[in-house]
Write a protein that holds these residues in place. Structure first.
Motif, PDB file in Angstrom:
ATOM      1  N   ALA A  45       0.806  -1.216   0.000  1.00 33.02           N
ATOM      2  CA  ALA A  45       0.000   0.000   0.000  1.00 33.02           C
ATOM      3  C   ALA A  45       0.841   1.268   0.000  1.00 33.02           C
ATOM      4  CB  ALA A  45      -0.933   0.011   1.211  1.00 33.02           C
ATOM      5  N   ALA A  46       1.796   1.335   0.884  1.00 33.34           N
ATOM      6  CA  ALA A  46       2.560   2.569   0.967  1.00 33.34           C
ATOM      7  C   ALA A  46       3.749   2.395   1.878  1.00 33.34           C
ATOM      8  CB  ALA A  46       1.676   3.707   1.490  1.00 33.34           C
ATOM      9  N   SER A  47       4.787   3.165   1.605  1.00 33.53           N
ATOM     10  CA  SER A  47       5.913   3.242   2.520  1.00 33.53           C
ATOM     11  C   SER A  47       5.544   4.204   3.639  1.00 33.53           C
ATOM     12  CB  SER A  47       7.152   3.719   1.769  1.00 33.53           C
ATOM     13  OG  SER A  47       6.892   4.964   1.152  1.00 33.53           O
ATOM     14  N   PRO A  48       6.289   4.184   4.765  1.00 34.72           N
ATOM     15  CA  PRO A  48       5.934   5.056   5.890  1.00 34.72           C
ATOM     16  C   PRO A  48       5.824   6.531   5.523  1.00 34.72           C
ATOM     17  CG  PRO A  48       7.539   3.417   6.579  1.00 34.72           C
ATOM     18  CD  PRO A  48       7.398   3.274   5.092  1.00 34.72           C
ATOM     19  N   ASP A  49       6.676   7.013   4.602  1.00 31.06           N
ATOM     20  CA  ASP A  49       6.603   8.433   4.256  1.00 31.06           C
ATOM     21  C   ASP A  49       5.294   8.768   3.565  1.00 31.06           C
ATOM     22  OD1 ASP A  49       7.672   6.922   1.966  1.00 31.06           O
ATOM     23  OD2 ASP A  49       7.843   8.879   0.997  1.00 31.06           O
ATOM     24  N   ARG A  50       4.772   7.831   2.753  1.00 31.93           N
ATOM     25  CA  ARG A  50       3.505   8.094   2.083  1.00 31.93           C
ATOM     26  C   ARG A  50       2.341   8.047   3.064  1.00 31.93           C
ATOM     27  NH1 ARG A  50       4.290   4.775  -3.676  1.00 31.93           N
ATOM     28  NH2 ARG A  50       6.119   5.964  -4.368  1.00 31.93           N
ATOM     29  N   VAL A  51       2.406   7.137   4.016  1.00 32.36           N
ATOM     30  CA  VAL A  51       1.386   7.093   5.055  1.00 32.36           C
ATOM     31  C   VAL A  51       1.384   8.407   5.828  1.00 32.36           C
ATOM     32  CG1 VAL A  51       0.668   5.960   7.191  1.00 32.36           C
ATOM     33  CG2 VAL A  51       1.438   4.578   5.253  1.00 32.36           C
ATOM     34  N   HIS A  52       2.586   8.884   6.166  1.00 34.40           N
ATOM     35  CA  HIS A  52       2.695  10.139   6.925  1.00 34.40           C
ATOM     36  C   HIS A  52       2.118  11.299   6.128  1.00 34.40           C
ATOM     37  CE1 HIS A  52       4.373  13.020   9.775  1.00 34.40           C
ATOM     38  NE2 HIS A  52       4.808  13.719   8.741  1.00 34.40           N
ATOM     39  N   ARG A  53       2.419  11.357   4.832  1.00 34.30           N
ATOM     40  CA  ARG A  53       1.889  12.445   4.013  1.00 34.30           C
ATOM     41  C   ARG A  53       0.376  12.418   3.962  1.00 34.30           C
ATOM     42  NH1 ARG A  53       4.631  12.819  -1.694  1.00 34.30           N
ATOM     43  NH2 ARG A  53       5.259  10.670  -1.368  1.00 34.30           N
ATOM     44  N   ALA A  54      -0.199  11.213   3.872  1.00 34.34           N
ATOM     45  CA  ALA A  54      -1.652  11.091   3.823  1.00 34.34           C
ATOM     46  C   ALA A  54      -2.290  11.558   5.126  1.00 34.34           C
ATOM     47  CB  ALA A  54      -2.041   9.645   3.537  1.00 34.34           C
ATOM     48  N   LEU A  90      -1.792  15.198  -2.004  1.00 37.49           N
ATOM     49  CA  LEU A  90      -3.252  15.214  -2.056  1.00 37.49           C
ATOM     50  C   LEU A  90      -3.837  13.852  -2.380  1.00 37.49           C
ATOM     51  CD1 LEU A  90      -6.066  16.499  -2.225  1.00 37.49           C
ATOM     52  CD2 LEU A  90      -5.480  17.273  -4.539  1.00 37.49           C
ATOM     53  N   VAL A  91      -3.289  13.175  -3.379  1.00 40.64           N
ATOM     54  CA  VAL A  91      -3.861  11.902  -3.803  1.00 40.64           C
ATOM     55  C   VAL A  91      -3.773  10.860  -2.693  1.00 40.64           C
ATOM     56  CG1 VAL A  91      -1.740  11.054  -4.894  1.00 40.64           C
ATOM     57  CG2 VAL A  91      -3.963  10.218  -5.691  1.00 40.64           C
ATOM     58  N   TYR A  92      -2.696  10.902  -1.898  1.00 42.00           N
ATOM     59  CA  TYR A  92      -2.565   9.951  -0.792  1.00 42.00           C
ATOM     60  C   TYR A  92      -3.595  10.232   0.293  1.00 42.00           C
ATOM     61  CZ  TYR A  92       1.799   8.608  -3.012  1.00 42.00           C
ATOM     62  OH  TYR A  92       2.725   8.161  -3.910  1.00 42.00           O
ATOM     63  N   ALA A  93      -3.871  11.514   0.542  1.00 39.18           N
ATOM     64  CA  ALA A  93      -4.869  11.871   1.544  1.00 39.18           C
ATOM     65  C   ALA A  93      -6.261  11.429   1.112  1.00 39.18           C
ATOM     66  CB  ALA A  93      -4.845  13.383   1.782  1.00 39.18           C
ATOM     67  N   VAL A  94      -6.589  11.620  -0.166  1.00 39.24           N
ATOM     68  CA  VAL A  94      -7.903  11.212  -0.667  1.00 39.24           C
ATOM     69  C   VAL A  94      -8.036   9.692  -0.641  1.00 39.24           C
ATOM     70  CG1 VAL A  94      -9.452  11.224  -2.666  1.00 39.24           C
ATOM     71  CG2 VAL A  94      -8.140  13.288  -2.078  1.00 39.24           C
ATOM     72  N   ALA A 262      -1.502  24.818  10.923  1.00 38.36           N
ATOM     73  CA  ALA A 262      -2.169  23.511  10.898  1.00 38.36           C
ATOM     74  C   ALA A 262      -1.234  22.431  10.374  1.00 38.36           C
ATOM     75  CB  ALA A 262      -3.437  23.590  10.045  1.00 38.36           C
ATOM     76  N   ILE A 263      -0.438  22.762   9.361  1.00 46.86           N
ATOM     77  CA  ILE A 263       0.510  21.804   8.797  1.00 46.86           C
ATOM     78  C   ILE A 263       1.574  21.433   9.824  1.00 46.86           C
ATOM     79  CG2 ILE A 263       2.335  21.516   7.072  1.00 46.86           C
ATOM     80  CD1 ILE A 263       0.572  23.275   5.194  1.00 46.86           C
ATOM     81  N   VAL A 264       2.106  22.441  10.510  1.00 44.28           N
ATOM     82  CA  VAL A 264       3.134  22.183  11.528  1.00 44.28           C
ATOM     83  C   VAL A 264       2.559  21.344  12.659  1.00 44.28           C
ATOM     84  CG1 VAL A 264       4.608  23.270  13.270  1.00 44.28           C
ATOM     85  CG2 VAL A 264       4.504  24.217  10.953  1.00 44.28           C
ATOM     86  N   ARG A 265       1.349  21.668  13.123  1.00 40.85           N
ATOM     87  CA  ARG A 265       0.719  20.871  14.185  1.00 40.85           C
ATOM     88  C   ARG A 265       0.552  19.422  13.753  1.00 40.85           C
ATOM     89  NH1 ARG A 265      -2.465  25.660  15.236  1.00 40.85           N
ATOM     90  NH2 ARG A 265      -4.028  24.922  13.748  1.00 40.85           N
ATOM     91  N   ALA A 266       0.157  19.213  12.500  1.00 38.61           N
ATOM     92  CA  ALA A 266      -0.062  17.850  12.015  1.00 38.61           C
ATOM     93  C   ALA A 266       1.242  17.059  11.943  1.00 38.61           C
ATOM     94  CB  ALA A 266      -0.733  17.890  10.642  1.00 38.61           C
ATOM     95  N   HIS A 267       2.300  17.707  11.489  1.00 37.06           N
ATOM     96  CA  HIS A 267       3.573  17.005  11.316  1.00 37.06           C
ATOM     97  C   HIS A 267       4.289  16.746  12.633  1.00 37.06           C
ATOM     98  CE1 HIS A 267       4.262  16.672   6.943  1.00 37.06           C
ATOM     99  NE2 HIS A 267       3.472  17.719   6.857  1.00 37.06           N
ATOM    100  N   PHE A 268       4.112  17.657  13.594  1.00 36.71           N
ATOM    101  CA  PHE A 268       4.850  17.527  14.852  1.00 36.71           C
ATOM    102  C   PHE A 268       3.953  17.214  16.043  1.00 36.71           C
ATOM    103  CE2 PHE A 268       7.529  20.144  12.090  1.00 36.71           C
ATOM    104  CZ  PHE A 268       8.711  19.423  12.144  1.00 36.71           C
ATOM    105  N   ASP A 269       2.686  16.923  15.752  1.00 35.96           N
ATOM    106  CA  ASP A 269       1.761  16.431  16.771  1.00 35.96           C
ATOM    107  C   ASP A 269       1.684  17.374  17.975  1.00 35.96           C
ATOM    108  OD1 ASP A 269      -0.115  14.676  17.767  1.00 35.96           O
ATOM    109  OD2 ASP A 269       1.354  13.428  18.790  1.00 35.96           O
TER     110      ASP A 269
END
Length: 334
Positions: A45-54, A90-94, A262-269
């Motif tokens: 399905a995806a490597s960890p980086d793609r999962v993270h991007r989604a 975007l495509v990974y998130a969708v 919002a992007i920073v919060r998402a990436h760094f929890d």
């Protein structure tokens, strides 16, 4: 009952794709035999980086609207914008939210052709195998043929697959025009299988990304659920009007203060600390002077959080991590 929006941008997986209304009559497809799409937990399905991007992608209201327009109309989505604005994420998130399974990815270069995206056939390996087995019949062609990402996406799956055609503006001038008929008709032929269809009406061929085999009847592939196709472009070239009118176009811009937070919060929890907020402010102050990418800011914040450098050293490092990506007037940014 139809559901709008199907894609919400919330990041929470759901089965809303099953509540899409029927396609427009001019975008209805009837490919067979119907195939089950791979599950979202597929090993490929995806490597960890793609999962993270989604998981960390944050869609704007405009993005949500136009993704849904593409899904409802069964049209490709052409996403343009500067580097680092999340075009390919975007495509990974969708795909994650709508449970469309592994994303199929076709990375475009100046040498890419339509044939590359549909399938690859190795006649030399078949010739070697035929000589080794002392066989000269058409049987066995499928053992030397694999569908490409576009060819796999157009298989007659019951649910749409997600396909990323990345950096279409890097292609040869002919590729967008070559894609027109395939994306409009949702089908293609494999001549090597068509020629052998009298002897082998159904061939089991490998698909992109796995060793799984699927049946192809008489060398012809036609989709059933039109795939969610995202084509990305950095805006480095113009596309033919005939190509553009067959796409839904989304133009992304650099994120503003709220979106960056919002992007920073998402990436760094979590909420950005004081120094991270300082970097965000500096990044925003520099955006008007040239081209910057959001991942440059994320890199600088990560290193600031992961090192024990002093503030002066961090400032120097951040400046080196966030240079303009193109020609820009000289500024004393930091």
């Amino acid at each position: 009952m139809a559901l709008w929006p199907v894609y919400t941008g919330s990041g929470t997986p759901h089965d809303g794709i099953s509540r899409l209304p029927p396609p427009p009559p001019w975008r209805a497809f009837d490919g067979a035999p119907v195939l089950d799409a791979p599950g979202e937990s597929d090993a490929a399905a995806a490597s960890p980086d793609r999962v993270h991007r989604a998981e960390t992608y944050r869609a704007t209201p405009q993005t949500v609207q136009l993704v849904n327009a593409a899904l409802y109309l069964r049209r490709p989505l052409l996403v343009t914008g500067p580097p680092g604005t999340g075009k390919s994420s975007l495509v990974y998130a969708v795909a994650r939210e709508l449970r469309l399974g592994p994303v199929l990815r076709w990375n475009i270069t100046s040498r890419s052709t339509l044939h590359d995206g549909l399938y690859q056939y190795d006649p030399l390996s078949r010739l070697y195998a035929a000589r080794h087995a002392q066989a000269t019949t058409e049987a066995g062609i499928e053992d030397h043929l694999r569908l490409g990402p576009l060819g796999t996406a157009l298989l007659p799956y019951a649910r749409p697959r997600a396909l990323l055609i990345d950096e279409i503006d890097k292609s040869d001038l002919d590729l967008p025009n070559d894609l027109l008929n395939v994306l409009e008709e949702g089908q293609y032929e494999i001549p090597e299988l068509v020629r052998g269809a009298r002897r082998t009406p159904t061939a089991e061929v490998m698909i992109d990304g796995t060793d799984e085999r699927v049946p192809v009847e008489r060398g012809r592939v036609r989709c059933r659920a039109f795939p969610f196709v995202v084509l990305t472009s950095n805006g480095e070239r113009e596309f033919p009007p005939a190509f553009l009118r067959r796409c839904v176009t989304l133009r992304l811009r650099q994120p503003d203060d709220g979106q960056l937070m919002a992007i920073v919060r998402a990436h760094f929890d979590g909420e950005p600390d004081t120094y991270a907020q300082t970097l965000i402010d500096r990044f925003l102050s520099r955006v008007g002077g040239g081209e910057l990418a959001t991942d440059q800011l994320l890199n600088a914040i990560y290193l600031a959080r992961s090192s024990d450098l002093g503030s002066k050293s961090l400032d120097d490092l951040a400046e080196q991590l966030m240079p303009y990506l193109g020609d820009a007037p000289h500024t004393d940014a930091f």
